[in-house]
Design an enzyme around this catalytic site. Structure first.
Site, PDB file in Angstrom:
ATOM      1  N   HIS A 170      89.412  49.970  25.005  1.00  0.00           N
ATOM      2  CA  HIS A 170      88.420  50.185  25.914  1.00  0.00           C
ATOM      3  C   HIS A 170      88.862  50.813  27.326  1.00  0.00           C
ATOM      4  O   HIS A 170      90.040  50.279  27.788  1.00  0.00           O
ATOM      5  CB  HIS A 170      87.535  49.149  26.035  1.00  0.00           C
ATOM      6  CG  HIS A 170      88.125  48.017  26.947  1.00  0.00           C
ATOM      7  ND1 HIS A 170      88.008  47.942  28.243  1.00  0.00           N
ATOM      8  CD2 HIS A 170      88.693  46.792  26.429  1.00  0.00           C
ATOM      9  CE1 HIS A 170      88.610  46.775  28.739  1.00  0.00           C
ATOM     10  NE2 HIS A 170      89.324  46.231  27.668  1.00  0.00           N
ATOM     11  N   ASP A 182      94.148  45.538  31.426  1.00  0.00           N
ATOM     12  CA  ASP A 182      92.699  45.068  30.607  1.00  0.00           C
ATOM     13  C   ASP A 182      91.975  46.450  31.196  1.00  0.00           C
ATOM     14  O   ASP A 182      91.259  46.314  32.013  1.00  0.00           O
ATOM     15  CB  ASP A 182      92.277  44.048  31.355  1.00  0.00           C
ATOM     16  CG  ASP A 182      90.859  43.493  30.702  1.00  0.00           C
ATOM     17  OD1 ASP A 182      90.647  44.240  29.400  1.00  0.00           O
ATOM     18  OD2 ASP A 182      90.134  42.838  31.168  1.00  0.00           O
ATOM     19  N   GLU A 216      83.299  47.684  26.941  1.00  0.00           N
ATOM     20  CA  GLU A 216      83.600  46.440  26.449  1.00  0.00           C
ATOM     21  C   GLU A 216      83.528  45.283  27.358  1.00  0.00           C
ATOM     22  O   GLU A 216      83.208  44.089  27.199  1.00  0.00           O
ATOM     23  CB  GLU A 216      85.251  46.364  25.975  1.00  0.00           C
ATOM     24  CG  GLU A 216      85.846  45.229  25.264  1.00  0.00           C
ATOM     25  CD  GLU A 216      86.404  44.260  26.081  1.00  0.00           C
ATOM     26  OE1 GLU A 216      86.558  43.295  25.476  1.00  0.00           O
ATOM     27  OE2 GLU A 216      86.498  44.620  27.485  1.00  0.00           O
ATOM     28  N   GLU A 217      83.689  45.314  28.910  1.00  0.00           N
ATOM     29  CA  GLU A 217      83.897  44.336  29.611  1.00  0.00           C
ATOM     30  C   GLU A 217      82.356  43.584  29.833  1.00  0.00           C
ATOM     31  O   GLU A 217      82.120  42.612  30.085  1.00  0.00           O
ATOM     32  CB  GLU A 217      84.181  44.820  30.916  1.00  0.00           C
ATOM     33  CG  GLU A 217      85.639  45.311  31.192  1.00  0.00           C
ATOM     34  CD  GLU A 217      86.847  43.951  30.844  1.00  0.00           C
ATOM     35  OE1 GLU A 217      86.230  43.058  30.916  1.00  0.00           O
ATOM     36  OE2 GLU A 217      87.901  44.313  30.753  1.00  0.00           O
ATOM     37  N   GLU A 242      94.367  45.372  23.469  1.00  0.00           N
ATOM     38  CA  GLU A 242      93.460  44.727  24.554  1.00  0.00           C
ATOM     39  C   GLU A 242      94.384  43.978  25.532  1.00  0.00           C
ATOM     40  O   GLU A 242      95.716  43.998  25.299  1.00  0.00           O
ATOM     41  CB  GLU A 242      92.485  43.667  23.895  1.00  0.00           C
ATOM     42  CG  GLU A 242      91.662  42.706  24.751  1.00  0.00           C
ATOM     43  CD  GLU A 242      90.591  43.618  25.522  1.00  0.00           C
ATOM     44  OE1 GLU A 242      91.046  44.089  26.588  1.00  0.00           O
ATOM     45  OE2 GLU A 242      89.631  43.989  25.186  1.00  0.00           O
ATOM     46  N   HIS A 315      91.351  40.508  35.490  1.00  0.00           N
ATOM     47  CA  HIS A 315      90.062  40.711  36.300  1.00  0.00           C
ATOM     48  C   HIS A 315      90.277  40.568  37.928  1.00  0.00           C
ATOM     49  O   HIS A 315      89.044  40.332  38.464  1.00  0.00           O
ATOM     50  CB  HIS A 315      88.782  39.752  35.799  1.00  0.00           C
ATOM     51  CG  HIS A 315      88.543  40.265  34.428  1.00  0.00           C
ATOM     52  ND1 HIS A 315      87.748  39.518  33.867  1.00  0.00           N
ATOM     53  CD2 HIS A 315      89.009  41.032  33.518  1.00  0.00           C
ATOM     54  CE1 HIS A 315      87.344  40.092  32.610  1.00  0.00           C
ATOM     55  NE2 HIS A 315      87.902  40.951  32.389  1.00  0.00           N
TER      56      HIS A 315
END
Length: 963
Positions: A170, A182, A216-217, A242, A315
């Site tokens: 993603h 990520d 995706e998130e 991922e 994140h």
């Protein structure tokens, strides 16, 4: 005079050999395990054929220049950049195809697919419904054995031949992270796979589909949308790339079966353990990846490869190119090349079988697997059925073998274990064997050392529970040193008070019994729940079983209990006085060259030898003080080291049972090597893997007590192979461990738990009630730190702060009036427009919703609705969009900005009050002053704080409704 060093045995069961050899083995294994866990194999200086590492690194830097969540303008820029890069690589391939017969490449910019589905919830609660419009990019590289033609252009077109391979990554990030790991590295890896498999010599035999999915998130939306693309019918196996950390090694998170895992196992540096898969299966890991969709919804067979630590950067703004490396890129890329190459080259029918249930693909049926790596250089892969068979065999054969050996020992009259006395067959006289001495020593040592180690877990949780967040190795050192020191101390006290040559045998027997029970439980879970993480117990038990058997076999080297009793009886008859123990020879009096005064040595002669005026009056007497223990023991070892026979038991036969003089002195090293290395390799890897996966979950509200207890238990299990030998240790290493214990305990109790590299994550959201103008900024984090963080923000008055922990899973939400965001130009009342209308039958309500400068809105219902329909949407029977308990929330995602959604809602009969909220979201924070409150927090929050998102939107603007 005979030389005092003649016949020295370097592997005798004496303090110095035991201390040195066991320490060397532990260090020789633990150090490489730690190094492998933290150091990434270096990337090659020159890019291998078919890939360009320098290009990959530049692409990663370009991709991560800005935050690029789905609901941001920078996401559109990334989308266009990816299309440009893909087409540039494809153009080179097309030119080569005309001249060299390269593969055809088809690029699909998916701007048509949409889907309504449910993304969360369980049967007992209302679920969340989702409508999503795809912005995926799909690339198909036709395999050399694929059927020609463009079957996907027909509405009912179906692929023919064998299924293809899907590689997924993603390209969206979260709103508070740049998305380097990520999932930037995954995206760059997929771009390089496009280059690799369109390079001569690497053309795929089976078709390869590269999916650059978007969304995706926000709950795996892009992967769900792929289900409506024609290529989803073609792909049977998959590799999902991922990132759940920021750098390090790419880990094999999950795999559907043994057969698919073997392709990954051929990579140069495989890394991972089946423990991760079981953690997902048991619900210990709640976050999901696109693997969940490909496996659970489509029924595809494949793997999940991801970065996993440190989660403190996950994140956040530290998930950038600066905090990863080209080595990490190469680690994922090399594994992806090997795995994908194996899948696209496989010509068997293993992945083309009968159709699965619920419309799933024809992917065949795999077998549950077990896997774990060895020092990051090879991967052990075998079926769970094999592990189960081995477990059952060990459960039956190992006890049976010990029972038969015990029966044989009784038959030949050499079973000294479990025997207090023996009786002379001639006279019926009783002779003490002291065979029960030391029988209950091991559970005492294990119980106390384990209790003290676990007690430290309680202490740390009470005083400084977050210290593991930045200092996991300080916690490990404390636990290991505690267990080590107290096990040694208790062993030495017991050995001083009641020396026993059977300590080893009884210790292994207890270990055998305890591990047998553990193996029974593990075997049940293997069979009934498909849990394979207990593989270490199987190998642990196997090693302990053989080591225990060796202890029993040692007894065959002794004389019969009757012969021993006769010798002792003769000795007692000749010296009936209370001082008859003086007849026992001291260690110095044993011959060093196998002879005494020119005649052959016989221990019976020594026992019958009369004392003389030159015989030491102190020999053989019981020690009386612990202070004398070290000197007496050291003198004893010095004397023993000078003996001529390496087969004689090293201790004075007066201090241990007299019959133990015949025990083999070197058998212990074989027992140790049978148990310790495999335990260290398997449990060391598991311990570090568990630590990396969990040591920072406290910031998310996870229970840290489980982590501390886990480390305490693993520390005991790792050191347990030393327990049968630990009474032979010199004081040097245990004393050092005591100092380590004191130092780490003080540090763990007093040190501040966060650092620049391990910042505490707190989640931000700003909520605007567009009807009343109420504006609340909020941070969600753990107590007591969340209050300190909020108080550090200027212009926030204490009386305006309200905090609650209800509904935040172990965290606290603190809110206060925030600065007004400027995510939309104009009055805030115009940010969201909506219209609600009722049908004549009053069964259906129509919502029309739109938001300015956004493409994400949602409907929230105070009472669940029974069904909903988004106009223009597709539904898929494989993916239900409603549940038996109804729907409490409908999320709306559009590929276009300021879209208007039309949603028809059906209410349940129980919905007396039809109330809720209409909400839109804003997630773009790439410019200053868009969300000034968030800018203020980033500027004034303590240095040890990292900001992440709480929900899909950083800003939520909503109106309440009541029908």
């Amino acid at each position: 005079m005979v030389s005092s060093r003649r016949g020295f045995n370097p592997i005798a069961f004496t303090p110095w050999p035991v201390t040195i050899l066991t320490s060397l083995v532990y260090l020789a294994l633990i150090i490489p395990i730690i190094v492998v866990h933290h150091l990434v194999p270096p990337a090659p200086k020159q890019s291998p054929p078919g890939v360009d590492l320098e290009e990959a690194w530049h692409d990663l830097q370009h991709l991560t220049r800005q935050y690029h969540p789905y609901n941001s303008h920078s996401n559109d820029e990334v989308h266009q950049w990816l299309l440009k890069r893909i087409r540039a690589i494809s153009a080179t391939t097309s030119a080569r195809s005309e001249s060299q017969g390269g593969p055809e490449v088809f690029v699909f910019d998916d701007n048509q697919t949409n889907l309504t589905f449910s993304s969360a919830g369980v049967a007992a609660t209302a679920i969340t419904g989702v409508y999503f419009e795809s912005k995926n990019i799909v690339v198909y590289i036709r395999g050399t054995e694929d059927e020609p033609g463009e079957w996907w252009k027909s509405p009912d077109g179906e692929p023919s031949g064998k299924g293809g391979v899907l590689v997924n990554a993603h390209y969206d990030s979260v709103s508070t992270g740049y998305g380097a790991t990520d999932n930037g590295v995954g995206v760059i890896t997929t771009l390089q796979l496009l280059k690799y498999f369109t390079t001569p010599g690497h053309y795929p035999r089976k078709g390869l589909v590269l999916l650059f999915n978007n969304g995706e998130e926000d709950f795996l939306n892009g992967a769900y949308a792929y289900s409506q693309h024609p290529m989803s019918k073609f792909t049977h196996t998959f590799l999902n790339l991922e990132g759940a950390g920021a750098g390090g090694r790419a880990v094999l998170f999950r795999s559907t079966d043994t057969e698919i895992t073997r392709f990954y196992g051929k990579s140069q540096h495989p890394f991972g353990t089946v423990l991760a898969r079981d953690a997902f299966k048991l619900g210990f890991i709640r976050s999901e990846t696109d693997y969940h969709v490909f496996d659970g919804v489509f029924g595809m067979r494949g793997l999940d490869v991801a970065f996993m630590e440190p989660r403190s950067r996950y994140h956040t703004d530290q998930d950038d190119a600066r905090h990863t490396s080209i080595d990490s890129v190469w680690h994922m890329l090399s594994a992806a090349i090997t795995t994908t190459e194996g899948l696209v080259s496989y010509t068997g029918n293993e992945f083309d079988g009968d159709s699965g249930e619920g419309g799933k693909l024809n992917n065949g049926v795999g077998t549950l697997g077990v896997w774990f790596d060895f020092f990051g250089s090879s991967l052990a892969v075998f079926q769970l059925n094999t592990l189960f068979g081995l477990s059952v065999a060990l459960l039956v054969v190992a006890p049976l073998l010990l029972i038969l050996t015990s029966v044989a020992l009784f038959a030949v009259d050499k079973m000294y274990m479990f025997s207090m006395y023996t009786y002379l067959s001639e006279s019926g006289g009783q002779v003490s064997l002291y065979g029960l001495r030391g029988m209950f020593r091991f559970p005492l040592i294990l119980g106390i050392s384990t209790a003290l180690t676990v007690a430290l877990a309680f202490l740390i949780m009470k005083v400084n529970p977050f210290i593991i967040y930045s200092s996991p190795y300080a916690v490990w050192s404390m636990m290991l040193s505690t267990c080590m020191f107290f096990a040694w101390f208790i062993s030495c006290v017991a050995d001083f008070a009641r020396p026993s040559a059977l300590h080893r045998a009884y210790a292994f027997s207890w270990m055998f019994g305890i591990l047998w029970v553990f193996l029974v439980i593990a075997t049940v879970y293997q069979r009934q729940h498909g849990i394979a993480s207990s593989y270490f117990i199987v190998f642990y038990f196997a090693g302990v079983s053989v080591a225990t058997w060796i202890s029993y076999l040692e007894l065959f080297g002794l004389s019969t209990t009757q012969d021993y009793a006769r010798r002792q009886s003769r000795l007692s008859d000749r010296t009936p006085s209370s001082d008859s123990h003086l007849l026992a020879p001291s260690a110095d009096e044993l011959p060093s060259s196998g002879s005494v005064a020119g005649r052959d040595f016989n221990p019976e002669d020594v026992e019958d030898e009369e004392p003389t005026e030159s015989t030491s009056l102190l020999r053989g007497q019981q020690r009386t003080t612990f202070a004398n223990y070290a000197s007496a023991r050291g003198s004893q070892e010095s004397n023993i080291s000078n003996q001529g026979s390496s087969l004689l038991h090293p201790k004075n036969n007066r201090l241990e049972q007299k019959w133990s003089i015949y025990l083999v002195s070197s058998a212990w090293i074989l027992q140790f090597l049978l148990v310790a290395p495999i335990v260290l390799i398997l449990l060391g890897q598991l311990g570090l893997f568990l630590t990396s996966a969990t040591y920072q979950i406290g910031a998310d509200g996870g229970s840290q007590f489980i982590i501390y207890i886990g480390i305490a238990v693993l520390s005991v299990l790792i050191l347990l192979p030393l327990f049968p030998f630990i009474h032979r240790f010199t004081y040097h290493i245990p004393t050092f461990m005591l100092f380590v214990l004191i130092g780490t305990l003080v540090y763990n109790l007093t040190a501040f738990p966060f650092s620049h590299n391990s910042r505490l994550k707190v989640a931000f959201v700003q909520e605007m009630d567009l009807g009343t103008g109420k504006n609340q900024a909020s941070l969600v984090g753990v107590e007591p730190y969340i209050r300190d963080i909020v108080h550090a923000i200027p212009f926030v008055n204490d009386e305006e702060i309200s905090c609650t922990s209800k509904g935040y899973g172990g965290r606290t939400k603190c809110s206060w009036p925030g600065l007004r965001p400027t995510v939309v130009d104009g009055p805030y009342k115009d940010w969201v427009t909506y219209n609600i209308s009722q049908t004549k039958e009053d069964k259906t309500t129509r919502f029309e919703v739109s938001g300015k400068n956004t493409r994400a809105c949602k409907l929230l219902f105070d009472s669940p609705i029974s069904d909903f329909h988004v106009h223009g949407s597709v539904v898929d029977k494989r993916i239900p969009h409603t549940g038996s308990k109804g729907v409490s929330e409908v999320r709306l995602w559009s590929r276009n900005w300021e879209n208007t959604w039309t949603v028809d809602v059906e209410w349940t009969k129980k919905s007396a009050e039809r109330t809720g909220r209409v909400m839109c979201l804003w997630s773009d924070d790439n410019d200053l002053n868009l969300i000034p409150e968030l800018d203020m927090i980033r500027k004034f929050a303590p240095w040890w704080v990292a900001i992440t998102k709480l929900r899909d939107g950083l800003v939520e603007g909503s109106y309440s409704f009541k029908l």
